[in-house]
Design an enzyme around this catalytic site. Structure first.
Site, PDB file in Angstrom:
ATOM      1  CB  ALA A  28      38.294  43.179  26.831  1.00 51.96           C
TER       2      ALA A  28
ATOM      3  N   GLY B 272      37.978  41.695  20.917  1.00 50.04           N
ATOM      4  CA  GLY B 272      36.664  41.622  21.875  1.00 50.04           C
ATOM      5  C   GLY B 272      35.795  42.769  20.714  1.00 50.04           C
TER       6      GLY B 272
ATOM      7  CD  GLU C 113      36.365  37.393  20.327  1.00 51.43           C
ATOM      8  OE1 GLU C 113      36.004  38.458  21.438  1.00 51.43           O
ATOM      9  OE2 GLU C 113      36.495  36.142  20.613  1.00 51.43           O
TER      10      GLU C 113
ATOM     11  CD  GLU D  64      40.879  38.751  21.059  1.00 49.52           C
ATOM     12  OE1 GLU D  64      41.714  38.975  19.678  1.00 49.52           O
ATOM     13  OE2 GLU D  64      40.219  38.989  21.146  1.00 49.52           O
TER      14      GLU D  64
HETATM   15  C1  LIG Z   1      38.555  31.452  36.383  1.00 50.84           C
HETATM   16  C2  LIG Z   1      38.917  32.274  35.660  1.00 50.84           C
HETATM   17  C3  LIG Z   1      38.274  32.737  34.273  1.00 50.84           C
HETATM   18  C4  LIG Z   1      38.964  32.813  33.124  1.00 50.84           C
HETATM   19  C5  LIG Z   1      37.926  33.471  31.639  1.00 50.84           C
HETATM   20  C6  LIG Z   1      37.953  34.881  31.382  1.00 50.84           C
HETATM   21  C7  LIG Z   1      37.371  34.550  30.304  1.00 50.84           C
HETATM   22  C8  LIG Z   1      37.050  35.585  30.173  1.00 50.84           C
HETATM   23  C9  LIG Z   1      36.635  37.103  28.892  1.00 50.84           C
HETATM   24  C10 LIG Z   1      36.847  37.299  28.427  1.00 50.84           C
HETATM   25  C11 LIG Z   1      37.283  37.462  27.408  1.00 50.84           C
HETATM   26  C12 LIG Z   1      37.895  37.557  25.648  1.00 50.84           C
HETATM   27  C13 LIG Z   1      37.343  38.889  25.313  1.00 50.84           C
HETATM   28  C14 LIG Z   1      38.191  39.021  23.924  1.00 50.84           C
HETATM   29  O1  LIG Z   1      38.568  38.492  23.582  1.00 50.84           O
HETATM   30  C15 LIG Z   1      39.561  39.893  24.507  1.00 50.84           C
HETATM   31  C16 LIG Z   1      40.404  40.501  24.137  1.00 50.84           C
HETATM   32  O2  LIG Z   1      39.758  42.025  23.310  1.00 50.84           O
HETATM   33  S1  LIG Z   1      41.564  41.556  24.203  1.00 50.84           S
HETATM   34  C17 LIG Z   1      41.810  42.681  24.072  1.00 50.84           C
HETATM   35  C18 LIG Z   1      42.568  43.020  22.210  1.00 50.84           C
HETATM   36  N1  LIG Z   1      42.351  44.619  22.101  1.00 50.84           N
HETATM   37  C19 LIG Z   1      43.569  44.848  21.959  1.00 50.84           C
HETATM   38  O3  LIG Z   1      44.521  43.842  21.737  1.00 50.84           O
HETATM   39  C20 LIG Z   1      43.542  46.269  21.277  1.00 50.84           C
HETATM   40  C21 LIG Z   1      45.260  46.927  22.373  1.00 50.84           C
HETATM   41  N2  LIG Z   1      45.009  48.365  21.885  1.00 50.84           N
HETATM   42  C22 LIG Z   1      45.532  48.575  20.635  1.00 50.84           C
HETATM   43  O4  LIG Z   1      46.693  48.146  19.783  1.00 50.84           O
HETATM   44  C23 LIG Z   1      45.789  49.962  20.687  1.00 50.84           C
HETATM   45  O5  LIG Z   1      45.873  50.721  21.915  1.00 50.84           O
HETATM   46  C24 LIG Z   1      44.659  51.309  19.716  1.00 50.84           C
HETATM   47  C25 LIG Z   1      43.422  50.189  19.777  1.00 50.84           C
HETATM   48  C26 LIG Z   1      44.956  50.342  18.375  1.00 50.84           C
HETATM   49  C27 LIG Z   1      44.876  52.486  19.997  1.00 50.84           C
HETATM   50  O6  LIG Z   1      46.220  52.476  19.272  1.00 50.84           O
HETATM   51  P1  LIG Z   1      46.678  54.132  19.736  1.00 50.84           P
HETATM   52  O7  LIG Z   1      45.642  55.487  19.387  1.00 50.84           O
HETATM   53  O8  LIG Z   1      48.293  54.025  19.256  1.00 50.84           O
HETATM   54  O9  LIG Z   1      46.620  54.602  21.231  1.00 50.84           O
HETATM   55  P2  LIG Z   1      47.901  54.155  21.752  1.00 50.84           P
HETATM   56  O10 LIG Z   1      48.074  52.298  21.967  1.00 50.84           O
HETATM   57  O11 LIG Z   1      48.203  54.420  22.963  1.00 50.84           O
HETATM   58  O12 LIG Z   1      46.263  53.234  23.519  1.00 50.84           O
HETATM   59  C28 LIG Z   1      45.450  55.093  24.074  1.00 50.84           C
HETATM   60  C29 LIG Z   1      44.973  54.248  25.277  1.00 50.84           C
HETATM   61  O13 LIG Z   1      44.406  52.999  25.676  1.00 50.84           O
HETATM   62  C30 LIG Z   1      44.690  52.252  26.182  1.00 50.84           C
HETATM   63  N3  LIG Z   1      44.546  50.969  25.721  1.00 50.84           N
HETATM   64  C31 LIG Z   1      44.427  50.786  24.493  1.00 50.84           C
HETATM   65  N4  LIG Z   1      43.517  49.436  24.393  1.00 50.84           N
HETATM   66  C32 LIG Z   1      43.030  48.906  25.896  1.00 50.84           C
HETATM   67  C33 LIG Z   1      42.256  47.975  25.616  1.00 50.84           C
HETATM   68  N5  LIG Z   1      41.622  47.138  24.711  1.00 50.84           N
HETATM   69  N6  LIG Z   1      41.938  48.073  27.327  1.00 50.84           N
HETATM   70  C34 LIG Z   1      42.445  49.139  28.247  1.00 50.84           C
HETATM   71  N7  LIG Z   1      43.545  49.968  27.470  1.00 50.84           N
HETATM   72  C35 LIG Z   1      43.601  50.412  26.372  1.00 50.84           C
HETATM   73  C36 LIG Z   1      46.156  52.487  26.448  1.00 50.84           C
HETATM   74  O14 LIG Z   1      46.454  51.702  28.000  1.00 50.84           O
HETATM   75  C37 LIG Z   1      46.399  53.908  26.174  1.00 50.84           C
HETATM   76  O15 LIG Z   1      46.196  54.345  27.556  1.00 50.84           O
HETATM   77  P3  LIG Z   1      47.435  54.695  28.523  1.00 50.84           P
HETATM   78  O16 LIG Z   1      48.312  53.619  28.861  1.00 50.84           O
HETATM   79  O17 LIG Z   1      48.326  55.918  27.318  1.00 50.84           O
HETATM   80  O18 LIG Z   1      46.848  55.339  29.771  1.00 50.84           O
END
Ligand SMILES: CCCCCCCCCCCCC[C@H](O)CC(=O)SCCNC(=O)CCNC(=O)[C@H](O)C(C)(C)COP(=O)(O)OP(=O)(O)OC[C@H]1O[C@@H](n2cnc3c(N)ncnc32)[C@H](O)[C@@H]1OP(=O)(O)O
Length: 718
Positions: free
Chosen positions: A61, A100, A103, A123
């Site tokens: 996500a 996500g 997922e 997550e």
């Molecule tokens: C009333 C209230 C109701 C509440 C209910 C709400 C319901 C909402 C429903 C949601 C459903 C849930 C969905 C899901 O289960 C939730 C998720 O998926 S959370 C996200 C999970 N993913 C991660 O944790 C991965 C995170 N990323 C990483 O680990 C790493 O970035 C990577 C993918 C392994 C890549 O690593 P690298 O190559 O080293 O690169 P960087 O880390 O430097 O990242 C580059 C750049 O991308 C940005 N970025 C990375 N991942 C994300 C992301 N998931 N979202 C947004 N941005 C992301 C990162 O910040 C870097 O950007 P910069 O900061 O440099 O500008």
């Protein structure tokens, strides 16, 4: 967004497009909904492949969207719709399938990945749980036990492990999309019922309850107050015990609680802080984007005490050659036994088949003449370090980068005795140096962009979170630690016990309270520093005011009694013997504290945990504001990353500066004013000008502090 193309052989290819990690933003979700619909409606399409642009399937996500209102199609029904499609859908996973992203892949009927791909449901590390069906589909696919491990730790796994667990159907060393396209053609027309994970039963061990109870107990102990790991176990209990639809309701309810919690905000802030600190800049305008560092292939470490040994291992693990120098023969002999064993162990822990890098041991400083970078890690004494730097300046070529692992001495003074002060930077590691994630890169006023870039890149190669900091006593981390330790000692004088102080801090989420931590590090470290600063030692007046401010001689007296912490079996606590690990309350300490208070006419009072936390933490935070004001750290994220990765600050509390924002800057200011009023002889409790300015400016969120900080910067270092 997502693109749609029709390949020969009736295959529709859907490509997620949202660089750099194809996060599932509203536009991407809309793109998936539209393209899946198109594939469904197209009678010529018999099967579908979903992949990600630029060799990355999907990083999950879009975390940035969590800060605002949720727009666009929601993930859960989108994934249900994919699972329900009556044409086979294959996820072609390259790069990453995280959160996500995984997922989404679990909603597909098959999963094929490149051998270098990483998969996981991280997550929990963001204060959330996999709420797009991950907690319900994954256990149905791989069983409850394995799913508990993956979801509660959030760890990333290799394609090979994912294949073994049954998450993947095939793994390839060549193009995963091409293989997925061939594969999906071969399964077109076959029944899909058994491929819809939501319809399967969850494989569980016979005694489900005892497994869940055991994991819950482990998680509670490990997570020190974090909510998300506990919620993950609750969601998995639902997967094991309830029908799928009810499990999904439980997943949604738990997610709603977590989503709105301060912990989720803190952990997501910590995720971005870790990335912000990589983007360093100097007042000259040089920064991470316009400066090139050198690629180091041969380095040296001078001094093979605990720190030096860890640094040698950290460097060798990158694959480079390391010359390890120690002039004391006994220490050298010990180190040349210990270091290879440490390297082997650490390589094993990182699942590296053979330890990389070649280490050469030497007692001769002359042997570093050919290396490109030297890290000095001798005893923390300026005279000794100056001597080593002078020697290095004569032995090494003028282009060699000279670094010091000092934990707080003046880098500029060291640079001044070399031929190329621009090539001198601090590389402050944290013990054990091959394990701890933090590296403070200390930029002296003369450090060149090339030197800073090289140290930052080297830190990254070693797997560190490297944070550029300015050159001031103690740099950032240790400078803030000083008022924290000072308050802990004052609290003992006023009536608290070491246990009470430690319990309050551990309850807050630190892995160890200040006194247990001091015993572990060795009480002589601080004692030596205080002696060098002229605060204690022969000839110093034994009063409770030194150098014009309140001073507690308590820790000096504990050291004078031969109690140096775990290594002597006695410190603030007692241990089973020298080197013992289990801290027990020691009657000696209580008698000693009573005698001390009586001697100084102090009347012990009962001190509440709230006061312990306010005094210790707000004093530390206040110093953080001073550091920002003096531009010794580029922003609050830098301080927070230092504390989370180097000082055990609970990650689910974001870091000290973020925590101040969550408490409320006005409240922190008011409590500091209160404590300073009660203790006017403690300058560290006097509220920082920057804190006052922020409060006067309406207590902006941490991301906006920079606007206020810049007004104060005079001698900017960062
Ligand atoms: C009333 C209230 C109701 C509440 C209910 C709400 C319901 C909402 C429903 C949601 C459903 C849930 C969905 C899901 O289960 C939730 C998720 O998926 S959370 C996200 C999970 N993913 C991660 O944790 C991965 C995170 N990323 C990483 O680990 C790493 O970035 C990577 C993918 C392994 C890549 O690593 P690298 O190559 O080293 O690169 P960087 O880390 O430097 O990242 C580059 C750049 O991308 C940005 N970025 C990375 N991942 C994300 C992301 N998931 N979202 C947004 N941005 C992301 C990162 O910040 C870097 O950007 P910069 O900061 O440099 O500008």
């Amino acid at each position: 967004m997502a693109t749609y193309s029709r390949l020969p052989g009736s295959v529709a290819l859907i490509t997620l497009q949202n660089p750099p990690v194809n996060a599932l933003s509203a536009a991407v979700r809309q793109g998936i909904v539209d393209t899946v619909q198109r594939a469904l409606k197209d009678p010529k399409v018999t099967s579908v492949v979903i992949c990600g642009q630029n060799g990355r399937f999907c990083g999950g996500a879009d975390i940035r969207e969590f800060a605002g209102p949720m727009l666009g199609p929601p993930l859960v029904p989108m994934i249900h719709a994919i699972e329900a499609v009556d044409k086979p859908v294959v996820a072609a996973i390259e790069g990453v399938a995280l959160g996500g992203g995984l997922e989404l892949a679990l909603g597909c009927h098959y999963r094929i990945a490149h051998s270098k791909a990483l998969l996981g449901l991280p997550e929990v590390t963001l204060g959330l749980l996999p709420a797009a069906g991950g907690t319900q589909r994954l256990p149905r696919l791989i069983g409850l036990t394995a799913a508990l491990d993956l979801i509660t730790t959030g760890r990333h796994i290799s394609a090979a492990e994912a294949l073994k667990l049954g998450i993947l159907d095939q793994v390839t060393d060549s193009n995963a999309v091409d293989l997925a396209v061939d594969f999906v053609r071969s399964v077109a027309g076959q029944p899909l019922d058994s491929r819809r994970l939501s319809t399967l039963a969850c494989p569980c061990p016979p005694d489900v309850d005892s497994l869940l109870d055991k994991v819950m107990a482990q998680v509670r102990q490990r997570s020190r107050g974090a909510l998300a790991p506990v919620a993950c176990v609750q969601a998995l209990r639902a997967a094991a015990t309830l029908p799928y639809t009810q499990g999904m309701e439980k997943e949604r309810d738990l997610m709603a609680t977590l989503f709105n919690s301060g912990q989720a905000r803190a952990l997501q802030y910590a995720f971005f802080s870790q990335r912000v600190v990589g983007k360093w800049s100097l007042p000259s305008g040089a920064n991470w984007n316009n400066s090139t560092g050198r690629t180091i292939s041969k380095a040296a470490v001078i001094g093979l005490g605990t720190m030096g040994r860890g640094i040698v291992v950290a460097l060798a693990l990158t694959g480079m050659s390391v010359v390890a120098v120690e002039t004391q023969e006994k220490q050298l002999a010990e180190a040349s036994q210990a270091v290879p064993a440490m390297l082997q162990r650490e390589a094993g822990r990182r699942s590296l088949a053979t330890p990389p890098g070649v280490i050469t041991f030497s007692s001769n400083l002359q042997d570093v003449s050919e290396v490109e970078l030297v890290i000095e890690a001798v005893f923390e004494n300026m005279a000794l370090k100056l001597q080593v730097f002078r020697h290095l300046a004569s032995v090494c070529g003028p282009g060699t980068l000279l670094c010091s692992n000092t934990s707080g001495l003046d880098m500029d003074q060291l640079a001044a005795v070399t031929k190329s002060p621009a090539l001198v930077v601090g590389m402050h590691f944290f013990a054990p140096a091959h394990v701890m994630k933090l590296l403070e890169v200390v930029c002296g006023p003369r450090s060149s962009p090339e030197a800073v870039a090289t140290a930052m890149q080297l830190g990254k190669r070693m797997g560190k979170v490297s944070v550029a900091v300015g050159n001031c006593p103690g740099f950032v981390g240790n400078r803030m630690l000083k008022p924290y330790l000072e308050q802990a000692n004052f609290l003992l004088e006023e009536g608290a016990t070491p246990q009470q102080v430690d319990e309050a801090l551990e309850e807050f989420g630190f892995p160890m309270g200040v006194f247990r931590m001091s015993d572990l590090s060795g009480l002589d470290v601080g004692w030596r520093i205080r002696k060098e600063a002229g605060l204690t030692g022969p000839g110093v007046e034994p009063s409770r005011t030194r150098q014009g401010r309140r001073y507690s001689p308590l820790p000096d007296q504990v050291c004078e009694a031969g109690r140096l912490g775990q290594k002597t079996g006695r410190g603030w606590y007692q241990y089973d013997g020298p080197g013992g690990r289990v801290a027990r309350s020691d009657p000696w300490v209580h008698i000693f504290l009573e005698a001390y208070r009586a001697q100084h006419g102090l009347v012990a009072r009962s001190i509440a945990p709230e006061e312990i936390l306010e005094r210790c933490l707000y004093a530390l935070i206040n110093e953080g504001f001073n550091i920002l004001q003096e531009a010794m750290a580029a922003g609050p994220e830098h301080i927070d990353a230092i504390y989370v990765f180097g000082y055990g600050w609970p990650r689910h509390r974001g870091g000290p500066m973020f925590h101040a924002g969550q408490v409320g800057l006005g409240r922190v200011l008011e409590r500091l004013e209160h404590h300073h009023h009660n203790h006017p002889d403690v300058p560290h409790l006097e509220p920082s000008t920057l804190l006052r300015r922020l409060v006067a400016g309406g207590s902006p969120p941490v991301q906006k502090w920079r606007e206020f900080i810049n007004k104060d910067r005079v001698h900017s270092q960062l």
